[in-house]
Design an enzyme around this catalytic site. Structure first.
Site, short mmCIF file in Angstrom:
data_model
loop_
_atom_site.label_atom_id
_atom_site.label_comp_id
_atom_site.label_asym_id
_atom_site.label_seq_id
_atom_site.Cartn_x
_atom_site.Cartn_y
_atom_site.Cartn_z
N GLU A 43 0.83 -1.21 0.00
CA GLU A 43 0.00 0.00 0.00
C GLU A 43 0.87 1.25 0.00
O GLU A 43 1.96 1.27 0.56
CB GLU A 43 -0.92 0.01 1.23
CG GLU A 43 -2.02 -1.01 1.19
CD GLU A 43 -2.96 -0.87 2.39
OE1 GLU A 43 -2.84 0.12 3.13
OE2 GLU A 43 -3.81 -1.76 2.57
N ARG A 100 -2.91 2.70 -24.87
CA ARG A 100 -3.00 1.90 -26.10
C ARG A 100 -4.34 1.20 -26.25
O ARG A 100 -4.76 0.87 -27.36
CB ARG A 100 -1.86 0.88 -26.14
CG ARG A 100 -0.54 1.50 -26.57
CD ARG A 100 0.63 0.56 -26.41
NE ARG A 100 1.04 0.45 -25.01
CZ ARG A 100 2.13 -0.21 -24.61
NH1 ARG A 100 2.88 -0.83 -25.50
NH2 ARG A 100 2.44 -0.25 -23.33
N GLN A 101 -5.03 0.96 -25.14
CA GLN A 101 -6.37 0.37 -25.22
C GLN A 101 -7.39 1.51 -25.20
O GLN A 101 -8.01 1.80 -24.18
CB GLN A 101 -6.57 -0.58 -24.03
CG GLN A 101 -5.61 -1.76 -24.02
CD GLN A 101 -5.79 -2.65 -22.81
OE1 GLN A 101 -6.67 -3.51 -22.79
NE2 GLN A 101 -4.95 -2.44 -21.80
N ASP A 173 4.93 2.07 -39.41
CA ASP A 173 3.70 1.36 -39.77
C ASP A 173 2.66 2.38 -40.19
O ASP A 173 2.87 3.60 -40.11
CB ASP A 173 3.19 0.48 -38.62
CG ASP A 173 3.05 1.26 -37.31
OD1 ASP A 173 2.72 2.46 -37.36
OD2 ASP A 173 3.29 0.66 -36.24
N LYS A 196 3.82 -3.31 -43.37
CA LYS A 196 4.08 -4.58 -42.70
C LYS A 196 2.92 -5.54 -42.96
O LYS A 196 1.77 -5.18 -42.79
CB LYS A 196 4.23 -4.40 -41.19
CG LYS A 196 5.33 -3.50 -40.75
CD LYS A 196 5.49 -3.56 -39.24
CE LYS A 196 4.17 -3.32 -38.54
NZ LYS A 196 4.28 -3.37 -37.07
N ARG A 198 1.85 -9.83 -42.34
CA ARG A 198 2.18 -11.15 -41.85
C ARG A 198 1.35 -12.14 -42.67
O ARG A 198 0.14 -12.26 -42.47
CB ARG A 198 1.85 -11.27 -40.36
CG ARG A 198 2.39 -12.53 -39.71
CD ARG A 198 2.04 -12.57 -38.23
NE ARG A 198 2.71 -11.55 -37.46
CZ ARG A 198 3.94 -11.67 -36.98
NH1 ARG A 198 4.64 -12.77 -37.21
NH2 ARG A 198 4.48 -10.69 -36.27
N ASP A 222 8.21 7.29 -33.87
CA ASP A 222 6.99 6.75 -33.29
C ASP A 222 6.71 7.49 -31.99
O ASP A 222 7.58 8.20 -31.48
CB ASP A 222 7.13 5.25 -33.03
CG ASP A 222 5.81 4.50 -33.21
OD1 ASP A 222 4.75 5.15 -33.15
OD2 ASP A 222 5.85 3.27 -33.41
N THR A 227 8.53 -2.74 -26.67
CA THR A 227 9.44 -3.88 -26.79
C THR A 227 10.41 -3.71 -27.96
O THR A 227 11.32 -4.51 -28.14
CB THR A 227 8.66 -5.19 -26.98
OG1 THR A 227 7.85 -5.09 -28.16
CG2 THR A 227 7.77 -5.46 -25.77
N GLY A 229 10.14 -4.14 -31.11
CA GLY A 229 10.08 -5.06 -32.24
C GLY A 229 9.79 -4.35 -33.55
O GLY A 229 10.48 -4.56 -34.56
#
Length: 315
Positions: A43, A100-101, A173, A196, A198, A222, A227, A229
């Protein structure tokens, strides 16, 4: 000062003490005497050792790693200011976590950017000052004024000072195209885009470059590098396709998981970032160039306190 508040107070959370002190120095002020500590069960305890009654309070706290701890520190600090009868409470959040969400990408997804905005509102904040939100529409999640500062002008000034020839700004991207286009306009440079794709699960991404990058000095930009990547794959692809050199830039260096090693092993020659997040010594590389947001946040705080326009900072 417009006379509405007695004085200005700067409260520093633990996430980025160095930036808070720098902002206070630019304002020729001392940080308010307060401390955030943690009990043995996790706490968080907040102790304020001077009065803030009637004051215009600015709580400086990035919600970076450890995200949940730093978010709770921010909320508890705001609550303490409210209960101490502060005149106005301004949440200064250089890096806004959980951004990001910001929408339901698929069924039953949470929208954490809105949830955190609600938590900050309920805690008692009257205003938010932040920088380079992951999505600009997050400003609308708050039922209060939001001053959304931009990091790109700081990055652009740095690259202008280097006087490099044959610069090309590259978006890593499709989602980063608007940001990359702005930087390209500031540098009067062409824009390229990495496409990009996949082809199927567990198969490496196929990279296509839209634009001329051969024998050019490329800048990948960006809002954040987490991470690493995306940025590292993009840098390696640019080098393989004939780029003379590859540089990277971001506002928020989250640098979680394998990020530091990926950057170290990639084709990136230099990573330029802003100090919205404090990079610990164990993650810092010689190839990192950290630019300060202290002056711009100090100016924004001063203008908010004096009821002056913040938008003119980048005019």
């Amino acid at each position: 000062m417009d006379g509405k508040f007695k004085e200005m107070k700067i409260i520093a959370g633990n996430s980025n003490i160095k930036l808070a002190k720098e902002i206070a120095d630019h304002l020729e002020m001392n940080l308010t005497d307060a401390s955030l500590k943690t009990f043995s069960d996790g706490e968080i305890s907040f102790n304020l050792n001077e009065t803030v009654r009637g004051a215009d309070v600015f709580v400086i706290q990035s919600t970076s790693y450890p995200v949940n701890n730093n978010l709770m520190e921010l909320l508890i600090s705001i609550d303490a200011m409210k209960r101490a009868s502060a005149g106005r409470i301004n949440a200064v959040i250089p890096y806004y976590g959980y951004a990001r969400q910001d929408r339901k990408a698929k069924s039953r997804d949470p929208i954490t950017a809105k949830l955190v905005a609600d938590l900050i509102t309920v805690a008692g904040a009257d205003r938010v000052i932040t920088m380079d939100l992951h999505a600009t529409q997050i400003q609308g999640f708050f039922d209060m004024p939001v001053d959304h500062l931009l990091g790109l002008p700081i990055i652009a000034e740095y690259y202008k000072s280097l006087n490099r020839d044959d610069l090309v700004v590259v978006s890593p991207d499709a989602g980063s195209v608007p940001r990359s286009r702005k930087l390209a306009e500031m540098l009067n440079s062409p824009l390229a885009i990495i496409d990009k794709r996949r082809p199927k699960a567990n198969v490496s991404e196929v990279m296509n470059i839209i634009g001329d990058i051969k024998d050019k000095n490329c800048i990948l930009v960006d809002d954040m590098i987490d991470t690493a990547g995306t940025i590292c794959n993009g840098a390696n692809a640019l080098k393989q396709m004939g780029a003379k050199s590859v540089f990277a830039a971001c506002t928020h260096a989250v640098l979680s998981g394998p990020a530091v090693q990926r950057i170290k092993d990639s084709a990136i020659e230099e990573l330029v970032t802003l100090n919205t997040i404090d990079i610990p010594d164990e993650k810092f590389l010689d190839m990192f160039k950290v630019l300060s947001v202290g002056p711009i946040f100090a100016k924004a705080i001063e203008r908010v306190h004096n009821s002056e326009s913040v938008s003119t900072l980048f005019d």
